[in-house]
Motif scaffolding. Structure first.
Motif, PDB file in Angstrom:
ATOM      1  N   PHE A  53       0.830  -1.205   0.000  1.00  0.00           N
ATOM      2  CA  PHE A  53       0.000   0.000   0.000  1.00  0.00           C
ATOM      3  C   PHE A  53       0.864   1.254   0.000  1.00  0.00           C
ATOM      4  O   PHE A  53       0.615   2.201  -0.752  1.00  0.00           O
ATOM      5  CB  PHE A  53      -0.942  -0.004   1.211  1.00  0.00           C
ATOM      6  N   LEU A  54       1.897   1.258   0.846  1.00  0.00           N
ATOM      7  CA  LEU A  54       2.796   2.405   0.941  1.00  0.00           C
ATOM      8  C   LEU A  54       3.504   2.652  -0.383  1.00  0.00           C
ATOM      9  O   LEU A  54       3.669   3.796  -0.805  1.00  0.00           O
ATOM     10  CB  LEU A  54       3.807   2.176   2.064  1.00  0.00           C
ATOM     11  N   SER A  55       3.886   1.591  -1.068  1.00  0.00           N
ATOM     12  CA  SER A  55       4.549   1.741  -2.367  1.00  0.00           C
ATOM     13  C   SER A  55       3.612   2.374  -3.394  1.00  0.00           C
ATOM     14  O   SER A  55       4.028   3.230  -4.178  1.00  0.00           O
ATOM     15  CB  SER A  55       5.042   0.389  -2.866  1.00  0.00           C
ATOM     16  N   ARG A  61       2.077   9.710  -5.131  1.00  0.00           N
ATOM     17  CA  ARG A  61       2.474  10.985  -4.522  1.00  0.00           C
ATOM     18  C   ARG A  61       3.612  11.630  -5.303  1.00  0.00           C
ATOM     19  O   ARG A  61       3.568  12.826  -5.606  1.00  0.00           O
ATOM     20  CB  ARG A  61       2.897  10.716  -3.079  1.00  0.00           C
ATOM     21  N   ILE A  62       4.604  10.836  -5.673  1.00  0.00           N
ATOM     22  CA  ILE A  62       5.734  11.389  -6.427  1.00  0.00           C
ATOM     23  C   ILE A  62       5.293  11.847  -7.810  1.00  0.00           C
ATOM     24  O   ILE A  62       5.689  12.913  -8.287  1.00  0.00           O
ATOM     25  CB  ILE A  62       6.887  10.366  -6.494  1.00  0.00           C
ATOM     26  N   VAL A  78      -1.456  20.286  -4.240  1.00  0.00           N
ATOM     27  CA  VAL A  78      -2.286  20.122  -3.040  1.00  0.00           C
ATOM     28  C   VAL A  78      -2.563  18.640  -2.796  1.00  0.00           C
ATOM     29  O   VAL A  78      -2.501  18.166  -1.653  1.00  0.00           O
ATOM     30  CB  VAL A  78      -3.594  20.937  -3.168  1.00  0.00           C
ATOM     31  N   LEU A  79      -2.847  17.888  -3.855  1.00  0.00           N
ATOM     32  CA  LEU A  79      -3.022  16.444  -3.705  1.00  0.00           C
ATOM     33  C   LEU A  79      -1.729  15.779  -3.228  1.00  0.00           C
ATOM     34  O   LEU A  79      -1.763  14.832  -2.430  1.00  0.00           O
ATOM     35  CB  LEU A  79      -3.481  15.819  -5.019  1.00  0.00           C
ATOM     36  N   PHE A  80      -0.606  16.277  -3.705  1.00  0.00           N
ATOM     37  CA  PHE A  80       0.688  15.777  -3.241  1.00  0.00           C
ATOM     38  C   PHE A  80       0.822  15.965  -1.732  1.00  0.00           C
ATOM     39  O   PHE A  80       1.245  15.058  -1.018  1.00  0.00           O
ATOM     40  CB  PHE A  80       1.818  16.515  -3.973  1.00  0.00           C
ATOM     41  N   VAL A  81       0.451  17.143  -1.252  1.00  0.00           N
ATOM     42  CA  VAL A  81       0.521  17.427   0.187  1.00  0.00           C
ATOM     43  C   VAL A  81      -0.427  16.503   0.946  1.00  0.00           C
ATOM     44  O   VAL A  81      -0.076  15.975   2.010  1.00  0.00           O
ATOM     45  CB  VAL A  81       0.209  18.917   0.462  1.00  0.00           C
ATOM     46  N   ILE A  82      -1.621  16.273   0.416  1.00  0.00           N
ATOM     47  CA  ILE A  82      -2.591  15.395   1.084  1.00  0.00           C
ATOM     48  C   ILE A  82      -2.076  13.956   1.126  1.00  0.00           C
ATOM     49  O   ILE A  82      -2.193  13.271   2.142  1.00  0.00           O
ATOM     50  CB  ILE A  82      -3.962  15.478   0.377  1.00  0.00           C
ATOM     51  N   PHE A  83      -1.463  13.489   0.024  1.00  0.00           N
ATOM     52  CA  PHE A  83      -0.936  12.118  -0.023  1.00  0.00           C
ATOM     53  C   PHE A  83       0.297  11.943   0.856  1.00  0.00           C
ATOM     54  O   PHE A  83       0.710  10.814   1.123  1.00  0.00           O
ATOM     55  CB  PHE A  83      -0.589  11.727  -1.465  1.00  0.00           C
ATOM     56  N   THR A  84       0.880  13.039   1.310  1.00  0.00           N
ATOM     57  CA  THR A  84       2.027  12.933   2.201  1.00  0.00           C
ATOM     58  C   THR A  84       1.616  12.358   3.555  1.00  0.00           C
ATOM     59  O   THR A  84       2.398  11.643   4.188  1.00  0.00           O
ATOM     60  CB  THR A  84       2.697  14.307   2.370  1.00  0.00           C
ATOM     61  N   GLU A 119      10.193  17.648   1.221  1.00  0.00           N
ATOM     62  CA  GLU A 119       9.233  17.747   0.117  1.00  0.00           C
ATOM     63  C   GLU A 119       7.994  18.530   0.536  1.00  0.00           C
ATOM     64  O   GLU A 119       7.465  19.315  -0.253  1.00  0.00           O
ATOM     65  CB  GLU A 119       8.839  16.353  -0.358  1.00  0.00           C
ATOM     66  N   PHE A 120       7.546  18.312   1.756  1.00  0.00           N
ATOM     67  CA  PHE A 120       6.372  19.024   2.244  1.00  0.00           C
ATOM     68  C   PHE A 120       6.634  20.531   2.259  1.00  0.00           C
ATOM     69  O   PHE A 120       5.824  21.319   1.746  1.00  0.00           O
ATOM     70  CB  PHE A 120       5.995  18.519   3.641  1.00  0.00           C
ATOM     71  N   LEU A 121       7.758  20.939   2.841  1.00  0.00           N
ATOM     72  CA  LEU A 121       8.087  22.366   2.894  1.00  0.00           C
ATOM     73  C   LEU A 121       8.267  22.963   1.498  1.00  0.00           C
ATOM     74  O   LEU A 121       7.750  24.048   1.204  1.00  0.00           O
ATOM     75  CB  LEU A 121       9.340  22.587   3.728  1.00  0.00           C
ATOM     76  N   LEU A 122       8.998  22.258   0.647  1.00  0.00           N
ATOM     77  CA  LEU A 122       9.222  22.774  -0.708  1.00  0.00           C
ATOM     78  C   LEU A 122       7.931  22.830  -1.508  1.00  0.00           C
ATOM     79  O   LEU A 122       7.737  23.748  -2.303  1.00  0.00           O
ATOM     80  CB  LEU A 122      10.272  21.922  -1.425  1.00  0.00           C
ATOM     81  N   SER A 123       7.030  21.868  -1.299  1.00  0.00           N
ATOM     82  CA  SER A 123       5.753  21.917  -2.019  1.00  0.00           C
ATOM     83  C   SER A 123       4.920  23.102  -1.552  1.00  0.00           C
ATOM     84  O   SER A 123       4.236  23.744  -2.361  1.00  0.00           O
ATOM     85  CB  SER A 123       4.973  20.615  -1.847  1.00  0.00           C
TER      86      SER A 123
END
Length: 135
Positions: A53-55, A61-62, A78-84, A119-123
């Motif tokens: 699941f994590l993979s 996410r990537i 925003v979806l990237f941030v949510i999937f984090t 990645e979170f901060l840069l996004s």
């Protein structure tokens, strides 16, 4: 001001390789632990399913991060941030809650969580710069 988009892509690119190594090593360690250590009945299966699941979540996410950055679409970022969040929880599971936590698990998870934090901060910086360029 620095160019957050370039740095964001570099960190995503590095994380894509690192997560592949992380997943392979966690799989190998799960198999090794199941052979060498007494596991409760369903724990090894649930830990391997969580890794699967994590993979999947990490791959999505990537891709969302890369697409959002290259196309400059805030929705993807925003979806990237949510999937984090689920990715972080999955790695925290391997760091804290799995049946047997080895020191190598701690090291691998700490590096992965560092990537997530960067990645979170840069996004967030990229989202802010996209909003700033709209106005």
């Amino acid at each position: 001001m620095f160019d957050c988009t370039f740095l964001f892509v570099v960190v995503l690119y590095l994380n894509s390789f690192y997560f592949g190594i992380f997943a392979v090593l966690e799989f190998a360690m799960c198999v090794t632990k199941s052979i060498a250590l007494p596991y409760p009945a369903g724990n090894i299966v649930s830990e391997l399913l969580l890794l699967l699941f994590l993979s999947g979540v990490e791959g999505a996410r990537i891709l969302l991060g890369l697409k959002g950055n290259l196309l400059q679409k805030t929705l993807f970022l925003v979806l990237f941030v949510i999937f984090t969040a689920p990715s972080t929880l999955g790695v925290v599971y391997y760091l804290v809650w799995q049946t047997y936590v080895l020191k190598i698990d701690m090291l691998l998870c700490a590096i992965q969580l560092t990537f997530y934090g960067l990645e979170f901060l840069l996004s967030l910086f990229c989202i802010a710069s996209l909003f700033r360029s709209i106005t």
